[in-house]
Design a protein around this motif. Structure first.
Motif, PDB file in Angstrom:
ATOM      1  N   GLU A   1     -25.361  51.501 -50.574  1.00 43.02           N
ATOM      2  CA  GLU A   1     -25.343  50.903 -49.240  1.00 43.02           C
ATOM      3  C   GLU A   1     -26.182  51.756 -48.299  1.00 43.02           C
ATOM      4  O   GLU A   1     -26.057  52.972 -48.267  1.00 43.02           O
ATOM      5  N   SER A   2     -27.039  51.120 -47.527  1.00 41.39           N
ATOM      6  CA  SER A   2     -27.939  51.841 -46.634  1.00 41.39           C
ATOM      7  C   SER A   2     -27.185  52.351 -45.410  1.00 41.39           C
ATOM      8  O   SER A   2     -26.077  51.900 -45.093  1.00 41.39           O
ATOM      9  N   ILE A   3     -27.812  53.292 -44.692  1.00 41.57           N
ATOM     10  CA  ILE A   3     -27.199  53.834 -43.478  1.00 41.57           C
ATOM     11  C   ILE A   3     -27.016  52.753 -42.407  1.00 41.57           C
ATOM     12  O   ILE A   3     -25.951  52.677 -41.785  1.00 41.57           O
ATOM     13  N   PRO A   4     -28.011  51.875 -42.143  1.00 46.20           N
ATOM     14  CA  PRO A   4     -27.772  50.818 -41.149  1.00 46.20           C
ATOM     15  C   PRO A   4     -26.575  49.935 -41.489  1.00 46.20           C
ATOM     16  O   PRO A   4     -25.760  49.624 -40.612  1.00 46.20           O
ATOM     17  N   MET A   5     -26.446  49.527 -42.751  1.00 48.82           N
ATOM     18  CA  MET A   5     -25.335  48.650 -43.124  1.00 48.82           C
ATOM     19  C   MET A   5     -24.011  49.393 -43.097  1.00 48.82           C
ATOM     20  O   MET A   5     -22.983  48.847 -42.675  1.00 48.82           O
ATOM     21  N   LYS A   6     -24.013  50.637 -43.534  1.00 45.94           N
ATOM     22  CA  LYS A   6     -22.779  51.420 -43.554  1.00 45.94           C
ATOM     23  C   LYS A   6     -22.265  51.676 -42.137  1.00 45.94           C
ATOM     24  O   LYS A   6     -21.057  51.721 -41.897  1.00 45.94           O
ATOM     25  N   SER A   7     -23.176  51.842 -41.184  1.00 48.41           N
ATOM     26  CA  SER A   7     -22.782  52.162 -39.811  1.00 48.41           C
ATOM     27  C   SER A   7     -22.570  50.925 -38.943  1.00 48.41           C
ATOM     28  O   SER A   7     -22.135  51.051 -37.796  1.00 48.41           O
ATOM     29  N   LEU A   8     -22.858  49.732 -39.465  1.00 46.61           N
ATOM     30  CA  LEU A   8     -22.781  48.507 -38.662  1.00 46.61           C
ATOM     31  C   LEU A   8     -21.341  48.197 -38.258  1.00 46.61           C
ATOM     32  O   LEU A   8     -20.440  48.162 -39.086  1.00 46.61           O
ATOM     33  N   SER A   9     -21.151  47.956 -36.959  1.00 42.12           N
ATOM     34  CA  SER A   9     -19.850  47.567 -36.419  1.00 42.12           C
ATOM     35  C   SER A   9     -20.080  46.481 -35.375  1.00 42.12           C
ATOM     36  O   SER A   9     -20.935  46.634 -34.495  1.00 42.12           O
ATOM     37  N   CYS A  10     -19.331  45.366 -35.476  1.00 38.06           N
ATOM     38  CA  CYS A  10     -19.536  44.239 -34.565  1.00 38.06           C
ATOM     39  C   CYS A  10     -18.205  43.752 -33.996  1.00 38.06           C
ATOM     40  O   CYS A  10     -17.189  43.757 -34.685  1.00 38.06           O
ATOM     41  N   TYR A  11     -18.237  43.344 -32.746  1.00 34.20           N
ATOM     42  CA  TYR A  11     -17.067  42.752 -32.100  1.00 34.20           C
ATOM     43  C   TYR A  11     -17.546  41.660 -31.151  1.00 34.20           C
ATOM     44  O   TYR A  11     -18.745  41.533 -30.869  1.00 34.20           O
ATOM     45  N   ASN A  12     -16.609  40.849 -30.644  1.00 32.75           N
ATOM     46  CA  ASN A  12     -16.960  39.739 -29.761  1.00 32.75           C
ATOM     47  C   ASN A  12     -15.905  39.575 -28.681  1.00 32.75           C
ATOM     48  O   ASN A  12     -14.800  40.121 -28.782  1.00 32.75           O
ATOM     49  N   ASP A  13     -16.256  38.823 -27.637  1.00 32.44           N
ATOM     50  CA  ASP A  13     -15.300  38.558 -26.555  1.00 32.44           C
ATOM     51  C   ASP A  13     -14.547  37.247 -26.771  1.00 32.44           C
ATOM     52  O   ASP A  13     -13.803  36.806 -25.907  1.00 32.44           O
ATOM     53  N   TYR A  14     -14.740  36.625 -27.924  1.00 32.26           N
ATOM     54  CA  TYR A  14     -14.116  35.354 -28.306  1.00 32.26           C
ATOM     55  C   TYR A  14     -14.396  34.256 -27.287  1.00 32.26           C
ATOM     56  O   TYR A  14     -13.583  33.372 -27.044  1.00 32.26           O
ATOM     57  N   ASN A  15     -15.592  34.365 -26.709  1.00 39.08           N
ATOM     58  CA  ASN A  15     -16.019  33.344 -25.758  1.00 39.08           C
ATOM     59  C   ASN A  15     -17.468  32.952 -26.029  1.00 39.08           C
ATOM     60  O   ASN A  15     -17.751  31.831 -26.424  1.00 39.08           O
ATOM     61  N   SER A  16     -18.385  33.918 -25.869  1.00 38.59           N
ATOM     62  CA  SER A  16     -19.794  33.598 -26.099  1.00 38.59           C
ATOM     63  C   SER A  16     -20.626  34.802 -26.529  1.00 38.59           C
ATOM     64  O   SER A  16     -21.738  34.632 -27.012  1.00 38.59           O
ATOM     65  N   GLN A  17     -20.090  36.008 -26.369  1.00 42.24           N
ATOM     66  CA  GLN A  17     -20.892  37.212 -26.570  1.00 42.24           C
ATOM     67  C   GLN A  17     -20.487  37.959 -27.836  1.00 42.24           C
ATOM     68  O   GLN A  17     -19.304  38.196 -28.086  1.00 42.24           O
ATOM     69  N   VAL A  18     -21.491  38.339 -28.649  1.00 47.57           N
ATOM     70  CA  VAL A  18     -21.293  39.173 -29.831  1.00 47.57           C
ATOM     71  C   VAL A  18     -22.067  40.470 -29.634  1.00 47.57           C
ATOM     72  O   VAL A  18     -23.230  40.447 -29.226  1.00 47.57           O
ATOM     73  N   THR A  19     -21.423  41.595 -29.903  1.00 46.16           N
ATOM     74  CA  THR A  19     -22.046  42.908 -29.737  1.00 46.16           C
ATOM     75  C   THR A  19     -21.940  43.685 -31.041  1.00 46.16           C
ATOM     76  O   THR A  19     -20.874  43.723 -31.657  1.00 46.16           O
TER      77      THR A  19
END
Length: 314
Positions: free
Chosen positions: A1-19
């Motif tokens: 697993e690459s460093i970008p994929m290993k470090s990837l973390s995502c969350y959302n506001d359950y409305n319209s925005q994904v971070t």
């Protein structure tokens, strides 16, 4: 697993925005940039996320070894059971291809049952048997015999060490294989995983070779990677098409398990007539009204720290 994929973390506001946040090695970033994509049941095609490099002020610390990113995307699809699929791709084509003629790139095992006998004529008879796995080469296999008299010395020609590049050799063994070797800059391998793909005939489907082996050399900024392709019938399949290219890593993240609601707006504190404090705010509007929000208020009173939990906001 690459460093970008290993470090990837995502969350959302359950409305319209994904971070999403992730990082890559600074040396790898200088050679090849990575692009983050998102898709799900509502976004069938990969959608590129807008990413911005985080500065040292954002991180509150110095980070010379890694480049850190924060990415945003807007979507209108949130539901229980929906999985967001994230993937990284390099911003340039990283690929090498080669057509391999098996009978021009052969490295067989040494012959077996080697024997030397004297003949009445004074000559010597040298006999041997082809190694197991070499019989399939048929008449294409030739041998070279080197000999010397007792008072003579062997002539050894030294080979200069070189870079292997992308090269293929048919190895004679119990099951003949095509050994494919290529080199990659060590820094790039922290962000990109490479795979070997091949076609036994022009009409056959492309297959992936497993497993890929890696060998690091001391004091050299490259790593040597290799994979062995099994040869089922070397007489009928004399040419292979091989290609080394970047593989696409994917990570599934369930949106409803990774919610981070934005903070409330219009927060205000007023003093009432009976010298109490009234705290008001506007709660963040979620897409679905049946989802309840719970707030926690923290405050100090008479040098004591206290908290109050509220089911609903005013």
């Amino acid at each position: 697993e690459s460093i970008p994929m290993k470090s990837l973390s995502c969350y959302n506001d359950y409305n319209s925005q994904v971070t999403c946040t992730w990082m890559e090695h600074s040396e790898a970033h200088a050679l090849v940039g990575m692009i983050l994509y998102q898709r799900n049941d509502f976004i069938e095609e990969n959608k590129e996320m807008f990413c911005k490099r985080q500065t040292e002020n954002d991180l509150h610390e110095s980070s010379d070894s890694y480049v850190r990113w924060v990415c945003h995307n807007t979507t209108d699809g949130f539901a229980i059971g929906v999985e967001d699929i994230y993937s990284f791709k390099p911003n340039k084509i990283l690929q090498a291809e080669l057509n391999v003629d098996l009978f021009q790139n052969v490295q067989t095992l040494p012959p077996q049952n080697l024997s030397v006998s004297s003949m009445t004529s004074g000559d010597f008879l040298l006999t041997w048997k082809a190694a197991d796995g070499s019989q399939g080469l048929g008449n294409a296999l030739e041998y070279e015999v080197t000999y010397k008299r007792e008072w003579e010395s062997w002539e050894v020609r030294a080979a200069e060490p070189g870079s292997p590049g992308l090269g293929c050799t048919l190895l004679g063994s119990r099951e003949p294989v095509v050994n494919v070797v290529w080199e990659v800059k060590k820094a790039i391998t922290t962000s990109v995983l490479f795979g070997l793909f091949f076609r036994a005939t022009p009409a056959s489907a492309e297959e992936e070779c497993f497993p890929v082996h890696e060998k690091a050399l001391p004091h050299v900024p490259y790593v040597i990677q290799s994979c062995e392709i099994p040869v089922n019938n070397s007489s009928s399949q004399s040419q292979y098409h091989v290609s080394v290219k970047a593989k696409t890593e994917e990570k599934k993240i369930e949106a409803y398990k990774n919610i981070k609601v934005l903070p409330p707006a219009n927060v205000s504190v007023t003093v009432t007539e009976n010298q109490e404090y009234e705290l008001r705010w506007t709660k963040y509007a979620l897409r679905y009204s049946f989802i309840k929000q719970r707030y926690q208020v923290e405050y100090w009173k008479n040098n004591q720290y206290k908290t109050v939990s509220l089911e609903s906001a005013r």
